[in-house]
Scaffold this active site. Structure first.
Site, PDB file in Angstrom:
ATOM      1  N   ASP A 288       0.818  -1.217   0.000  1.00  0.00           N
ATOM      2  CA  ASP A 288       0.000   0.000   0.000  1.00  0.00           C
ATOM      3  C   ASP A 288       0.850   1.264   0.000  1.00  0.00           C
ATOM      4  O   ASP A 288       2.015   1.258   0.417  1.00  0.00           O
ATOM      5  CB  ASP A 288      -0.904   0.029   1.240  1.00  0.00           C
ATOM      6  CG  ASP A 288      -2.115  -0.864   1.091  1.00  0.00           C
ATOM      7  OD1 ASP A 288      -2.158  -1.633   0.108  1.00  0.00           O
ATOM      8  OD2 ASP A 288      -3.008  -0.817   1.960  1.00  0.00           O
TER       9      ASP A 288
ATOM     10  N   HIS B  81       3.914  -2.376   3.078  1.00  0.00           N
ATOM     11  CA  HIS B  81       3.931  -1.009   2.546  1.00  0.00           C
ATOM     12  C   HIS B  81       5.234  -0.745   1.799  1.00  0.00           C
ATOM     13  O   HIS B  81       6.301  -1.189   2.240  1.00  0.00           O
ATOM     14  CB  HIS B  81       3.783   0.024   3.667  1.00  0.00           C
ATOM     15  CG  HIS B  81       2.478  -0.052   4.397  1.00  0.00           C
ATOM     16  ND1 HIS B  81       2.245  -0.963   5.401  1.00  0.00           N
ATOM     17  CD2 HIS B  81       1.330   0.671   4.257  1.00  0.00           C
ATOM     18  CE1 HIS B  81       1.000  -0.809   5.858  1.00  0.00           C
ATOM     19  NE2 HIS B  81       0.423   0.174   5.186  1.00  0.00           N
TER      20      HIS B  81
END
Length: 781
Positions: free
Chosen positions: A104, A256
């Site tokens: 993300d 991430h």
């Protein structure tokens, strides 16, 4: 009183400058528009850059007392992949022993490539949920990511919590991110992950309508099974442990590739992949997991994938008869056509971008590239300009104080300051006048009160309002009125110089009134034979209006700080037209007042410097002038001043190479005038724009404090200038408003002048409408 009237003949033909001015007049409005368009373009670039950096509309998900009663229980208890087929919500779970790596908040220029390198080394593909603003900033990274076989999904454009946004904002966030993907890598996607989302069990009454809207648009919402919590930077071992699913279950794992230091994520990723492969796990993408589920369901029923069997997924936004409808129709949504095909086999969520989507996306990426280059470069440049401006303020304060102390030494300290023997011989005062019926009487009456012997020459420049008759009717014995056909102010002044009887000439405007000792104070520097011209202290007489008060502040600061600084540096750029004195021989030596520019006062001042004469400032010689009373007149006056100054500087550009004492203006004055009267004022609006940009997109408090600090510095400078000139401080209350309104207008005037100069236009002298409200000196004290 004597009157000289030249013989009347045919009216003269227009001069070359006047003919050029006529041709250029029609171009002035387009030039203003061009200047405004340039500012608008820059403002748009800065707004785009601020929006890309997600500093506006960005928020944190803080929700107390969330309710879940509106969300179907089967959804809350379901898998992490949420779709809507035929308007019915369905979920899917990842097959056992299967890992879907998702990342993300990216891409970034540093961490995403490192993540990709690890994935490629281990022959694994991941699904990257990307923020559109980041995609726009790093298109090369996205292109590489897609070329390596990885999958992309949408993580909104500005990383905003959509639960609190309107439907219009939701659709805008989706479309902007799709365009960014299309421009960067030539693809669109149907995968979506909401910022601040986690497991599907966290869907509440606030977010459920958002997911239903997304489903109706053809999007597949992807949640997580296992969160590595790598953003906490707990260490490699904990990231690996927290990302590992239990009991051989399949999982969508969250990591991430942006949002801070991701070195631990990169280090943990390789170890995690090796560990899970060793346990018999396989890695795939979201679309790969869905395809595997569909194949397994079809095989279990022996249908070969016939539509409608268990595990199949209907094409989002597509009817069973093959006709597209709703938001998925061609040309209406970049996600159209992706998803599951007929027969139930899951297709890749990505599809090739075409048509308007592709071209709009490329335009967005190019615009972002411009913004990414312009804004940082502008910030550095404006930092330099800001340092220069603050340096100028400091230099003005130091030199103004030194000038004041030097010129106002008391007679007990070194004998006091003297220019030399007192100048008491008569001088000639030249008053050029064109349609000055409102002011000429007050001007001449103020001169009649002079404590110094003078002769007065009124040069009537073809007035049509009886200015000459009014001057003659006053019956003043030391006044001569010379009439000439309209030829402009420089010609009128030259006519006066030719007819002057004395070796010192004082020049003034027809709307100006002198204090009784103004002439005497003005001519005292001529006791020094090296001095060829003297600048007086012009003051605004009509200062009781808002516009007048703003100009009053400007005049006091300009005359009491700028001129003192230039005087000490021996590079005075301008003798003001309202009050200035010259040696008559010096004026004739440099060819008189030139018509080459619209700033004849600046032109002749520079010419006298280059001829070897010294030009000084006499603060005690005060005159009161009528400043423009309307914004339109003020614009006209300052436009002419700015453009005329540029003309004069260009005319004397060779002064930069002048040698010896006569080259001092070129070495010192020319660079200072160009830097502080043209360059920094031209770019000063950008400082204001950047301040607003910082307030909106960066740090409102810090930007506001910086602006207030600059205002405080200007207030200190203005207060000191008022102190030196013994002015009342109450007018300084107008300074903040002056900075917000008046200064912006002056910036636009200067930009307008620059555009005119760059496009080769010429201006004509623009007569201001006078009211005569500035009376004799006693009336303006």
């Amino acid at each position: 009183m004597t009157t000289t009237t030249p013989a009347r003949g045919r009216r003269r033909a227009p001069s070359r400058m006047e003919r050029a001015a006529g041709r250029a007049a029609a171009l002035q409005k387009p030039r203003v528009i061009l200047a405004l368009l340039l500012l608008l373009a820059l403002g748009s670039v800065m707004l785009l850059d601020g929006y890309l950096r997600s500093e506006i509309g960005n928020d944190a998900r803080v929700r107390d007392g969330a309710a879940y009663d509106e969300v179907p229980r089967k959804i809350l208890d379901g898998g992490p992949i949420l779709t809507f087929s035929g308007g019915t919500a369905k979920t899917q779970s990842v097959p056992k022993k299967t890992i879907v790596l998702t990342f993300d908040d990216g891409p970034t220029a540093n961490w995403t490539p490192e993540v990709l390198e690890v994935l490629e080394e281990n022959d694994v593909q991941g699904t990257f949920f990307m923020v559109g603003s980041m995609v726009s900033r790093y298109p090369d990274v996205v292109r590489t990511l897609v070329d390596q076989g990885n999958e992309v999904g949408i993580h909104t454009f500005t990383h905003v919590d959509l639960s609190y946004q309107s439907t219009a904002r939701l659709r805008r966030e989706l479309k902007q991110t799709q365009l960014a993907l299309a421009g960067a890598a030539g693809v669109t996607t149907t995968l979506f992950r909401a910022p601040y989302s986690s497991e599907i069990s966290a869907v509440d009454n606030y977010s459920w309508p958002v997911y239903k809207e997304l489903g109706g648009l053809g999007y597949t919402s992807v949640f997580v099974d296992t969160d590595s919590d790598d953003w906490k930077k707990p260490g490699v071992s904990k990231i690996v442990r927290w990302a590992t699913p239990k009991n051989g279950q399949g999982a969508i794992v969250l990591m991430h590739d942006a949002g801070g230091d991701r070195s631990q994520t990169v280090a943990a990723l390789g170890a995690y992949i090796k560990k899970m492969k060793a346990k018999g796990y396989t890695f795939t993408t979201v679309s790969g997991a869905r395809a595997e589920l569909d194949r397994a369901a079809a095989a279990a029923r022996g249908t070969g994938g016939t539509a409608g069997t268990a595990g199949s997924r209907q094409v989002p936004g597509q009817r069973t008869d093959g006709q597209r409808s709703g938001p998925g129709s061609a040309g209406t949504d970049p996600a159209a056509g992706a998803g599951t095909g007929a027969g139930g086999a899951a297709q890749a969520a990505q599809r090739k971008a075409t048509g308007a989507t592709l071209y709009e996306g490329k335009a967005l990426v190019y615009a972002v590239a411009v913004a990414e280059w312009v804004v940082p470069a502008l910030s550095w440049f404006l930092a330099v300009v800001g340092v220069a401006v603050m340096g100028r303020f400091a230099m003005m304060l130091v030199l103004a104080r030194r000038h004041h102390r030097q010129r106002n030494r008391r007679r007990g300290r070194g004998g006091g300051f003297r220019w030399g023997p007192a100048v008491t011989r008569p001088v000639t005062v030249i008053v050029p006048a064109y349609n000055e019926k409102e002011c000429i009487a007050n001007t001449l009456k103020s001169l009649a009160m002079s404590t110094h012997p003078i002769e007065i020459i009124v040069v009537d420049d073809g007035s049509e309002d009886g200015t000459a008759e009014i001057a003659e009717s006053l019956g003043m014995p030391n006044v001569r009125v010379i009439r000439q056909e309209n030829a402009g102010k420089p010609a009128a002044l030259n006519n006066g110089v030719r007819n002057a009887r004395h070796d010192i000439v004082v020049m003034m405007d027809g709307d100006t009134v002198f204090e009784p000792d103004a002439v005497h104070q003005l001519v005292q520097p001529f006791a020094d034979p090296e001095i060829g011209a003297v600048a007086g202290n012009a003051k605004v007489g009509n200062r009781d209006t808002l516009i007048g008060a703003w100009q009053h502040i400007e005049y006091v600061m300009g005359f009491n700080l700028d001129r003192r600084m230039y005087d000490l540096l021996r590079c005075m750029p301008t003798i003001p037209g309202a009050i200035g004195a010259f040696r008559r021989d010096a004026v004739l030596e440099v060819g008189g007042m030139s018509e080459d520019t619209l700033a004849e006062d600046t032109d002749i001042t520079i010419a006298m410097h280059r001829a070897g004469w010294r030009v000084v400032y006499q603060e005690h010689a005060k005159a009161w002038t009528e400043a423009p009373g309307s914004l339109k007149q003020l614009w006209s006056q300052r436009y002419r001043w700015s453009y005329g100054t540029m003309q004069a500087l260009w005319k004397h550009r060779k002064s930069l190479t002048d040698k010896g004492p006569s080259g001092r203006f070129g070495r010192v004055g020319m660079p200072l005038v160009v830097l502080f009267q043209i360059v920094t004022p031209v770019f000063a609006p950008l400082i204001d724009v950047f301040t607003v940009y910082s307030m909106i997109f960066v740090d409102f408090r810090a930007a506001l404090l910086a602006w207030l600090a600059v205002l405080a510095v200007q207030l200190v400078c203005a207060a000191y200038a008022f102190r030196l000139d013994r002015e009342k401080y109450r007018y300084l209350a107008m300074l903040p408003l002056q900075q917000l309104a008046y200064r912006q207008m002056m910036y636009l005037v200067l930009i307008h002048s620059c555009v005119t100069a760059l496009t080769g236009g010429r201006l004509r002298w623009q007569k201001l409408k006078r009211t005569g409200e500035v009376g004799t000196p006693a009336g303006v004290n």
